[in-house]
Design an enzyme around this catalytic site. Structure first.
Site, PDB file in Angstrom:
ATOM      1  NE  ARG A 128     -12.338   0.586  -0.921  1.00  0.00           N
ATOM      2  CZ  ARG A 128     -11.066  -0.024  -1.229  1.00  0.00           C
ATOM      3  NH1 ARG A 128     -11.272  -1.538  -1.516  1.00  0.00           N
ATOM      4  NH2 ARG A 128      -9.896   0.297  -1.205  1.00  0.00           N
ATOM      5  CG  ASN A 186      -2.022  -1.167   1.001  1.00  0.00           C
ATOM      6  OD1 ASN A 186      -1.926  -1.605  -0.184  1.00  0.00           O
ATOM      7  ND2 ASN A 186      -2.850  -1.344   1.934  1.00  0.00           N
ATOM      8  CB  CYS A 231     -13.556  -4.546  -3.936  1.00  0.00           C
ATOM      9  SG  CYS A 231     -13.189  -3.641  -2.598  1.00  0.00           S
TER      10      CYS A 231
HETATM   11  C1  EPZ Z   1      -6.393   2.150   1.265  1.00  0.00           C
HETATM   12  O1  EPZ Z   1      -7.609   2.159   0.458  1.00  0.00           O
HETATM   13  C2  EPZ Z   1      -5.942   0.931   1.157  1.00  0.00           C
HETATM   14  N1  EPZ Z   1      -5.406   0.552  -0.233  1.00  0.00           N
HETATM   15  C3  EPZ Z   1      -6.913  -0.084   1.746  1.00  0.00           C
HETATM   16  O2  EPZ Z   1      -6.051  -1.588   1.666  1.00  0.00           O
HETATM   17  C4  EPZ Z   1      -7.133   0.096   3.330  1.00  0.00           C
HETATM   18  O3  EPZ Z   1      -8.063  -0.785   3.774  1.00  0.00           O
HETATM   19  C5  EPZ Z   1      -7.683   1.636   3.350  1.00  0.00           C
HETATM   20  O4  EPZ Z   1      -6.832   2.473   2.622  1.00  0.00           O
HETATM   21  C6  EPZ Z   1      -7.922   2.112   4.712  1.00  0.00           C
HETATM   22  O5  EPZ Z   1      -6.934   2.059   5.409  1.00  0.00           O
HETATM   23  C7  EPZ Z   1      -4.390   0.873  -0.698  1.00  0.00           C
HETATM   24  O6  EPZ Z   1      -3.579   1.760  -0.163  1.00  0.00           O
HETATM   25  C8  EPZ Z   1      -4.085   0.442  -2.215  1.00  0.00           C
HETATM   26  P1  EPZ Z   1      -9.669   4.833   2.047  1.00  0.00           P
HETATM   27  P2  EPZ Z   1      -8.068   3.506   0.010  1.00  0.00           P
HETATM   28  O7  EPZ Z   1      -9.943   6.096   0.880  1.00  0.00           O
HETATM   29  O8  EPZ Z   1      -7.337   4.507  -0.020  1.00  0.00           O
HETATM   30  C9  EPZ Z   1     -14.381   6.219   2.296  1.00  0.00           C
HETATM   31  C10 EPZ Z   1      -5.864  -3.822   1.475  1.00  0.00           C
HETATM   32  O9  EPZ Z   1      -6.636  -4.770   1.950  1.00  0.00           O
HETATM   33  N2  EPZ Z   1     -14.024   6.972   1.245  1.00  0.00           N
HETATM   34  O10 EPZ Z   1      -8.745   5.586   3.141  1.00  0.00           O
HETATM   35  O11 EPZ Z   1      -9.155   3.302  -1.158  1.00  0.00           O
HETATM   36  C11 EPZ Z   1     -14.096   4.818   2.162  1.00  0.00           C
HETATM   37  O12 EPZ Z   1     -15.430   4.229   1.412  1.00  0.00           O
HETATM   38  C12 EPZ Z   1      -6.767  -2.350   1.087  1.00  0.00           C
HETATM   39  O13 EPZ Z   1      -4.533  -3.780   1.524  1.00  0.00           O
HETATM   40  C13 EPZ Z   1     -15.012   7.950   0.931  1.00  0.00           C
HETATM   41  O14 EPZ Z   1     -16.046   8.129   1.538  1.00  0.00           O
HETATM   42  O15 EPZ Z   1      -9.365   3.609   1.423  1.00  0.00           O
HETATM   43  C14 EPZ Z   1     -13.649   4.014   3.309  1.00  0.00           C
HETATM   44  O16 EPZ Z   1     -14.952   3.749   4.077  1.00  0.00           O
HETATM   45  C15 EPZ Z   1      -8.124  -2.735   1.149  1.00  0.00           C
HETATM   46  N3  EPZ Z   1     -14.881   8.745  -0.163  1.00  0.00           N
HETATM   47  C16 EPZ Z   1     -12.803   5.312   3.923  1.00  0.00           C
HETATM   48  O17 EPZ Z   1     -13.201   6.553   3.153  1.00  0.00           O
HETATM   49  C17 EPZ Z   1     -13.517   8.496  -0.934  1.00  0.00           C
HETATM   50  O18 EPZ Z   1     -13.386   9.600  -1.855  1.00  0.00           O
HETATM   51  C18 EPZ Z   1     -11.511   5.058   3.948  1.00  0.00           C
HETATM   52  O19 EPZ Z   1     -11.098   4.589   2.438  1.00  0.00           O
HETATM   53  C19 EPZ Z   1     -12.613   7.824  -0.585  1.00  0.00           C
HETATM   54  C20 EPZ Z   1     -12.916   7.212   0.544  1.00  0.00           C
END
Ligand code: EPZ
Length: 420
Positions: free
Chosen positions: A120, A23, A115
Site C-alpha cells: 500500500r 469508501n 496491510c
Molecule cells: C481504495 O484504496 C479502497 N479503500 C480499497 O478498498 C480499494 O481496494 C482500492 O481503493 C482500489 O479500488 C478506500 O477507499 C478506503 P489505490 P486505495 O490507491 O485508494 C497502488 C476495501 O476493501 N498505489 O487505488 O488505498 C496500490 O498499491 C479497501 O474496502 C501506488 O502504487 O487504493 C494498488 O496497487 C481495500 N502508489 C493500486 O495503486 C500510491 O501512492 C490501487 O491502489 C497509491 C496506490
C-alpha cells in the site's frame, strides 16, 4: 475477539437494504477539514472504520457528532497533526493530508501501515502534493508537509496498477484551495471518487471532468459547509449478490445503484445468475447451475478488486475451472488458504487463482484476514454444509454494517459469538 457461527446450506430468501458506502464516507469526512463551517453527511454506515475516522478528526480538533446514520462535523479550529497511533492504524486516514495542507499550509501525518493485501505505497499521493508545491519531509514515521501556498498545475497520477482512488481524492481536495487550475491526468473514476468530487462541489469547489480520467479543479479562496447524502455501498451490494447466488437463493436488494457495478452484473450473468431490476430494486436469483467464469480485476469501470474474494467464493460452486486474476494488489489471495479449509480446490499461479469448482463445501473453523477475504469466508460458510466458525470478524465490522443481522433476516443461520 468475536467470531461468526454459521450453519450453512440454507438458500437466502427475502429483502436486504444496502448501507452507505464506506469508501466514499471516509474521504468525505476528511474533506470537511477544508472548511470551518458545519458539514452534515447523511446515509453514513455504522462501521468501526467510520467511527475511527471520527476519532481521528476529533484528535485534530474537529467536533464530530454521530446520530442515526448522520454525522455532523465542524472543523472550526483544527491543528495540522493528529494522534500518530490512530492515523497509522487506518489506511483511509492518509486522505486527511491534502485537506490539512490546503487549509493550514502545514500538516504532519503518520505514514499509513501496509496491510495483508499489499504494501500500500503512497508515492503517488506525495508526488501529487509535491507537484502542487508542498515541501515534504519523511522522518520518524511521519510525513511532514509545508507550503507557502499550493499552486495549481497539470499532473499525471497513474501508477503501476493504474489510477489511485484515495490518491485522486487527496490531490483533488488539496487542489480545491490551490491558486489557479489543477489538471489531474489518470484520475480514478470510481463512484466513490465521484462522490468526493460532488461533495466538494456542494461546498463551493470548482471541479469538471467528474467521472472521467481527467479532473480539472479551479482553486477558490474558501469552501463552505454542506448537507450531503453518501452513495450506497456498491461493494456491500455485490457481496450480497454473491451470497444469494452461492446459496442458490432469491433476494431483492434495495438501495443499490446497478450502474456502479455493471462489470459485476455482467460476470454474474455470465455465470448463469439471474439479476434483474424489480420494483426499483435488484432481484438476484440462482437456481440453475453456476457456470465457471473467468474474472480479472481492473480499475473502474472494470471488475472491482474489492469483489474478487466474494466472487471466488461463488466460483467454488461452479463445476469446472474459473481463473481469477488480481491486477490491482500484489497479494490479495489471503482467502484462498481459508477457502481450502472448507473444501475448495484453488491453486495460485502468479497473479491468478485457478478455481476448480463444483465439489461441495463443508463447514470448518476459518480465520478472517482482511475485510473482503472475511466476506468471502462468510459466503462460503453460508453455502457449505455443516458449521463454519469465522474467527476475527473485527475485520468484517470495519466495512459491513450489522452483517449478521442482515443475513439472519434473509434466513441465514448465523450468530455472533462474543469474545473468543
Ligand atoms: C481504495 O484504496 C479502497 N479503500 C480499497 O478498498 C480499494 O481496494 C482500492 O481503493 C482500489 O479500488 C478506500 O477507499 C478506503 P489505490 P486505495 O490507491 O485508494 C497502488 C476495501 O476493501 N498505489 O487505488 O488505498 C496500490 O498499491 C479497501 O474496502 C501506488 O502504487 O487504493 C494498488 O496497487 C481495500 N502508489 C493500486 O495503486 C500510491 O501512492 C490501487 O491502489 C497509491 C496506490
Amino acid at each position: 475477539m468475536d467470531s461468526f457461527l454459521i450453519k450453512g446450506g440454507v438458500p437466502l430468501h427475502g429483502e436486504v437494504t444496502i448501507s452507505g458506502s464506506k469508501n466514499a464516507v471516509l474521504p468525505l469526512m476528511a474533506a470537511t477539514l477544508l472548511t470551518a463551517d458545519t458539514c452534515v453527511i447523511r446515509n453514513v454506515p455504522d462501521l468501526s472504520d467510520v467511527r475511527f475516522m471520527g476519532k481521528i478528526l476529533e484528535s485534530l480538533g474537529a467536533e464530530v457528532k454521530f446520530a442515526d446514520g448522520t454525522v455532523t462535523i465542524r472543523a472550526a479550529k483544527v491543528k495540522g497533526f493528529g494522534d500518530y497511533e490512530m492515523i497509522r492504524k487506518m489506511r483511509g486516514s492518509i486522505c486527511i493530508l491534502g485537506p490539512l495542507l490546503a487549509r493550514l499550509r502545514e500538516a504532519s501525518v503518520s505514514l499509513p501501515g501496509g496491510c495483508v493485501i499489499g504494501t500500500r505505497p503512497i508515492d503517488l499521493h506525495l508526488k501529487g502534493l509535491k507537484a502542487l508545491g508542498a515541501k515534504l519531509d519523511i522522518a520518524n514515521g511521519y510525513i511532514n508537509a509545508k507550503t507557502k501556498r499550493l499552486v495549481g498545475t497539470m499532473l499525471f497520477l497513474g501508477g503501476r496498477a493504474g489510477p489511485t482512488v484515495l490518491g485522486t481524492a487527496n490531490i483533488m481536495m488539496a487542489a480545491t484551495l490551490a491558486e489557479g487550475v489543477t489538471v489531474i491526468e489518470s484520475a480514478a473514476c470510481e463512484p466513490e471518487v465521484c462522490d468526493v468530487a460532488n461533495f466538494l462541489v456542494s461546498m463551493g469547489a470548482k471541479i469538471t471532468g467528474i467521472g472521467s480520467p481527467t479532473l480539472t479543479i479551479t482553486g477558490v479562496d474558501r469552501l463552505h459547509g454542506t448537507d450531503y447524502e453518501v452513495i450506497p455501498d456498491r461493494i456491500e451490494a455485490c457481496t450480497f449478490l454473491c451470497a444469494a447466488a452461492a446459496t442458490k437463493g432469491e433476494v431483492l436488494v434495495h438501495g443499490a445503484r446497478p450502474e456502479h457495478f455493471a462489470a459485476v452484473l455482467d460476470k454474474l450473468r455470465e455465470a448463469g445468475v439471474k439479476v434483474e431490476p424489480k420494483a426499483g430494486a435488484l432481484l438476484v436469483k440462482s437456481t440453475a447451475r453456476i457456470k465457471p467464469t473467468d474474472v480479472t480485476t481492473l480499475p473502474y469501470a472494470g471488475f472491482p478488486t474489492d469483489v474478487q474474494a466474494q466472487f471466488m467464493a461463488l466460483m467454488c460452486r461452479a463445476p469446472g475451472i474459473s481463473v481469477i486474476t488480481e491486477r490491482i494488489f500484489e497479494s490479495r489471495f489471503m482467502h484462498v488458504a481459508e477457502l481450502a479449509r472448507l473444501g475448495a480446490e484453488i491453486s495460485i499461479e502468479g497473479p491468478s487463482a485457478i478455481v476448480k469448482g463444483g465439489r461441495p463445501l463443508s463447514g470448518a473453523p476459518v480465520m478472517a484476514s482482511d475485510l473482503r477475504a472475511s466476506a468471502a469466508l462468510v459466503i462460503a460458510g453460508l453455502a457449505a454444509t455443516g458449521t463454519t466458525q469465522v474467527h476475527r470478524i473485527y475485520h468484517l465490522d470495519r466495512g459491513y454494517e450489522r452483517m449478521e443481522e442482515k443475513l439472519r433476516k434473509l434466513g441465514a443461520r448465523i450468530e455472533r459469538v462474543e469474545g473468543e
